[in-house]
Design a protein around this motif. Sequence first.
Motif, short mmCIF file in Angstrom:
data_model
loop_
_atom_site.label_atom_id
_atom_site.label_comp_id
_atom_site.label_asym_id
_atom_site.label_seq_id
_atom_site.Cartn_x
_atom_site.Cartn_y
_atom_site.Cartn_z
N HIS A 16 -19.08 -24.67 68.94
CA HIS A 16 -19.98 -23.93 69.82
C HIS A 16 -20.26 -24.70 71.10
O HIS A 16 -20.33 -25.93 71.10
N LYS B 105 -32.49 -38.32 67.22
CA LYS B 105 -32.13 -37.48 68.37
C LYS B 105 -32.91 -36.17 68.26
O LYS B 105 -32.83 -35.51 67.23
N ASN C 122 -33.56 -32.42 69.93
CA ASN C 122 -33.19 -31.40 70.92
C ASN C 122 -34.46 -30.67 71.32
O ASN C 122 -34.95 -29.80 70.59
N ALA D 52 -19.73 -34.57 67.06
CA ALA D 52 -20.09 -34.02 68.37
C ALA D 52 -21.37 -34.64 68.93
O ALA D 52 -21.55 -34.70 70.15
N ASP D 53 -22.25 -35.07 68.05
CA ASP D 53 -23.55 -35.61 68.49
C ASP D 53 -23.53 -37.13 68.69
O ASP D 53 -24.54 -37.70 69.11
N ILE E 15 -19.41 -29.27 73.85
CA ILE E 15 -19.73 -29.26 72.40
C ILE E 15 -20.64 -30.44 72.08
O ILE E 15 -20.91 -30.75 70.92
N SER F 238 -30.02 -28.19 64.17
CA SER F 238 -29.83 -27.11 63.21
C SER F 238 -30.91 -27.14 62.13
O SER F 238 -30.81 -26.43 61.14
C1 LIG Z 1 -26.37 -28.91 66.11
C2 LIG Z 1 -26.48 -30.30 66.70
C3 LIG Z 1 -27.16 -30.21 68.09
O1 LIG Z 1 -27.40 -31.49 68.64
O2 LIG Z 1 -27.30 -31.20 65.96
P1 LIG Z 1 -27.62 -31.49 64.38
O3 LIG Z 1 -28.24 -30.28 63.78
O4 LIG Z 1 -26.37 -31.87 63.68
O5 LIG Z 1 -28.57 -32.65 64.41
C4 LIG Z 1 -25.05 -30.91 66.91
O6 LIG Z 1 -24.32 -30.16 67.83
C5 LIG Z 1 -24.22 -31.11 65.69
O7 LIG Z 1 -23.41 -32.22 65.91
P2 LIG Z 1 -22.69 -33.00 64.67
O8 LIG Z 1 -23.57 -32.92 63.49
O9 LIG Z 1 -22.28 -34.35 65.17
O10 LIG Z 1 -21.46 -32.08 64.46
P3 LIG Z 1 -20.00 -32.42 63.84
O11 LIG Z 1 -20.18 -33.38 62.71
O12 LIG Z 1 -19.06 -32.77 64.94
O13 LIG Z 1 -19.61 -30.99 63.29
C6 LIG Z 1 -20.15 -30.41 62.12
C7 LIG Z 1 -19.85 -28.93 62.15
O14 LIG Z 1 -20.81 -28.28 63.03
C8 LIG Z 1 -20.19 -27.27 63.79
N1 LIG Z 1 -20.38 -27.54 65.22
C9 LIG Z 1 -20.79 -28.77 65.65
C10 LIG Z 1 -21.01 -29.00 67.00
C11 LIG Z 1 -20.78 -27.93 67.91
N2 LIG Z 1 -20.97 -28.10 69.22
N3 LIG Z 1 -20.36 -26.73 67.45
C12 LIG Z 1 -20.17 -26.52 66.12
O15 LIG Z 1 -19.80 -25.41 65.74
C13 LIG Z 1 -18.75 -27.22 63.35
O16 LIG Z 1 -18.65 -26.24 62.34
C14 LIG Z 1 -18.50 -28.56 62.71
O17 LIG Z 1 -17.54 -28.49 61.71
#
Ligand SMILES: C[C@@](CO)(OP(=O)(O)O)[C@H](O)COP(=O)(O)OP(=O)(O)OC[C@H]1O[C@@H](n2ccc(N)nc2=O)[C@H](O)[C@@H]1O
Length: 293
Positions: A33, A17, A19, A145-146, A161, A258
């Motif tokens: 977030h 995936k 972004n 969330a993803d 989210i 991230s």
């Molecule tokens: C940042 C993103 C952008 O696509 O990607 P990745 O860096 O993981 O790939 C995602 O929102 C990551 O989603 P995902 O990795 O599934 O998150 P989760 O397991 O649900 O959450 C892990 C932690 O990330 C934070 N979290 C996640 C999603 C969101 N919208 N807000 C948050 O603050 C929270 O602290 C949560 O405890």
Amino acid sequence: MAPSHPPSPRVELARAKVNLALHVTGQRSDGYHLLESLVVFPQIGDRIALESSEKLELVLEGPFARDIEGPAEANLILKAVRSFAERAGLPCPDIRLTLTKRLPVSSGIGGGSSDAATTLRLLEDFTGTYLPEEELHALALSLGADVPVCLIPEPQIMRGIGDELATGPDLPACGIVLVNPKAGVSTPEVFRSMTRRDNPALPLVPESFDTLSQLTGYLASCRNDMQDAAIQLCGRIGDVLSVLKADSRIDLARMSGSGATCFGLCEPEHAPDIERSLRADHPEWWIASGPLS
Ligand SMILES: C[C@@](CO)(OP(=O)(O)O)[C@H](O)COP(=O)(O)OP(=O)(O)OC[C@H]1O[C@@H](n2ccc(N)nc2=O)[C@H](O)[C@@H]1O
Ligand SMILES: Nc1ncnc2c1ncn2[C@@H]1O[C@H](COP(=O)(O)OP(=O)(O)O)[C@@H](O)[C@H]1O
């Protein structure tokens, strides 16, 4: 009588995936977030094979299998199987899932999320049980969330989210190069380190981008709001971005999710050459390339 062979496993690519833009526009009272993101799924990913077995089992192989932390039960693939069976009212299936882990772990390209979503789709076909889309979406969200966005590996606009999804734009022919400096960054830590959480929304996404320059022109007006915080935590992300930005064949370079994986967009025919030259100069990095969609 002809010898009977076991049926061949069902195999799927669990695509990375990416972004292309990631705006962080707020924070809910539970700490999660609010995001606005243009998400795409290049033809680069993990391999998942599903076949009948005597019990539920997960086999991990591939270059990044060792980086997945925790016991097998914590793996998003087994969590997806157990949640699916429970939600569908089925006994836990006796299957062997073999994950060939080719995407770096904790790297901003949702490898685990895509594995979970792909497992859900494989299970639907294997059991012949298709949950209503809203139920499957809710189940996916309970895994991360993803995960919902990874259920449909096509361009999408993701909000909330990660739970509010809309069809994304048609994309032009485009190549993508993914680069990870072999550094894992923690998603919650990057969110915590951000200095601003009320950033401007994603500019209106057109229905289609006809040329690469239209796509990169639009993306240049967007951001990844997690990028600066991630670079503060892991300086090697800045090194990768400097190298990608210095390559005249790359039209746009940015971090995904991230981090720490960054991407470069280019004309499709340049992608293999860019991959080759990056590999020669930086044998310590993980590098992959392919068509954007
Ligand atoms: C940042 C993103 C952008 O696509 O990607 P990745 O860096 O993981 O790939 C995602 O929102 C990551 O989603 P995902 O990795 O599934 O998150 P989760 O397991 O649900 O959450 C892990 C932690 O990330 C934070 N979290 C996640 C999603 C969101 N919208 N807000 C948050 O603050 C929270 O602290 C949560 O405890
Ligand atoms: N099948 C899986 N593949 C990768 N990571 C997994 C998997 N199952 C659980 N995890 C765990 O999920 C976390 C996030 O992994 P990943 O999805 O690769 O992150 P990101 O979304 O940042 O690319 C890691 O701590 C990892 O150990």
